[in-house]
Design an enzyme around this catalytic site. Structure first.
Site, short mmCIF file in Angstrom:
data_model
loop_
_atom_site.label_atom_id
_atom_site.label_comp_id
_atom_site.label_asym_id
_atom_site.label_seq_id
_atom_site.Cartn_x
_atom_site.Cartn_y
_atom_site.Cartn_z
CB CYS A 1 28.93 45.56 13.28
SG CYS A 1 28.74 46.10 14.90
CG HIS B 1 24.58 45.55 13.47
ND1 HIS B 1 25.76 44.83 13.55
CD2 HIS B 1 24.07 45.45 12.20
CE1 HIS B 1 25.99 44.66 12.18
NE2 HIS B 1 24.99 44.88 11.49
CG ASP C 1 25.79 44.73 7.81
OD1 ASP C 1 26.87 44.63 8.46
OD2 ASP C 1 24.97 44.52 8.53
#
Length: 277
Positions: A70, A111, A128
């Site tokens: 991420c 995250h 995302d």
């Protein structure tokens, strides 16, 4: 010299994208999904992921044709969107996906996602591209309540004590993915989080192999020796017997340049150690 933005857009195959509309944002997210795999081979082989500069991320994910997790995916996309005129805030979340039976203590806030606003003030949108096999495949409005359709399944945001809870509709049930704080994070905080998950001896990125890629109609998820390909009509599962078979699918299907990881025999030995984790 070619700019990082030009190199990125050429790599994801979206060089015709222009403008700063929501259609452009959707197109870039889709192109990124198709082109840059999620993978944790650096942490798995003892290489920390601590430098989240645009130079470092462009070098790895574009020029060296690797993937990442991420912090790297959303980090690079954030730089590109800013360069295109979008307003970008980096946010942090706690992953609650598949945590049944775990401690009641909250998971770490490790995250990273993006809150993206168009130049005309429209938004913000949650973007995302770094949540592995269940990652968002379209931007969604950063607001609670309504079900929002992506290129794949629907998602929704619910109000939460930290900000929001993101859920996905999977096989007819709403599944929690992560909680999300709305407080923007500076790069130093993100680099600390990335260093932690790429070096901590109990981190899943250090002790197990995972990779994912999302096409327009499929989600490819690899965990150790097990590959699942999810399609609207069902799921196909493949069990690999050897590390060489896993390396072959990482190279040929996920498009990862394994030569970037050094000695092939050492890589094979490390992957063999984690096939069943």
């Amino acid at each position: 010299m070619v700019s990082f933005r030009t190199a990125y857009l050429a790599h994801v195959g979206d060089t015709a994208t222009a403008g700063d509309s929501v259609a452009t944002l959707r197109a870039i997210v889709a192109a990124h999904n198709r082109s840059i795999p999620f993978e944790n081979l650096d942490p798995l082989t003892g290489v920390p992921v601590a430098d989240l500069s645009v130079e470092s991320l462009t070098d790895k994910l574009v020029h060296r044709r690797r993937g990442g997790y991420c912090y790297e995916h959303n980090g690079l996309l954030g730089y590109v969107l800013e360069d295109m005129g979008f307003s970008v805030q980096r946010l942090a979340g706690r992953v609650v996906w598949m945590r049944e039976g775990h401690s009641d203590e909250p998971p770490p806030q490790t995250h990273q996602v993006l809150a993206v606003t168009l130049p005309d003030g429209t938004g913000p949108y949650l973007v995302d591209v770094g949540f592995g096999g269940q990652t968002l495949t379209s931007p969604i409005r950063l607001q609670s309540g309504a079900e929002q359709q992506t290129r794949h399944e629907p998602y929704r945001l619910l109000d939460h004590s930290e900000g929001y809870l993101l859920q996905a509709l999977i096989r007819g049930e709403w599944q929690p993915l992560y909680t999300l704080s709305l407080e923007p994070r500076p790069r130093i905080d993100l680099e600390v989080g990335s260093w932690y998950v790429s070096t901590h001896p109990a981190s899943g990125f250090v002790v197990g192999l995972s990779a994912a890629l999302v096409t327009d109609g499929e989600r490819w998820n690899l965990r150790g020796r097990n590959l699942a390909v999810h399609r609207p009509g069902g799921t196909t599962r493949t069990h690999f017997d050897t590390a060489d078979e896993v390396l072959e699918v990482l190279s040929q299907r996920f498009g990862i340049d394994l030569s970037d990881l050094g000695d092939r025999a050492a890589l094979r030995a490390r992957v063999d150690e984690v096939l069943d984790r």
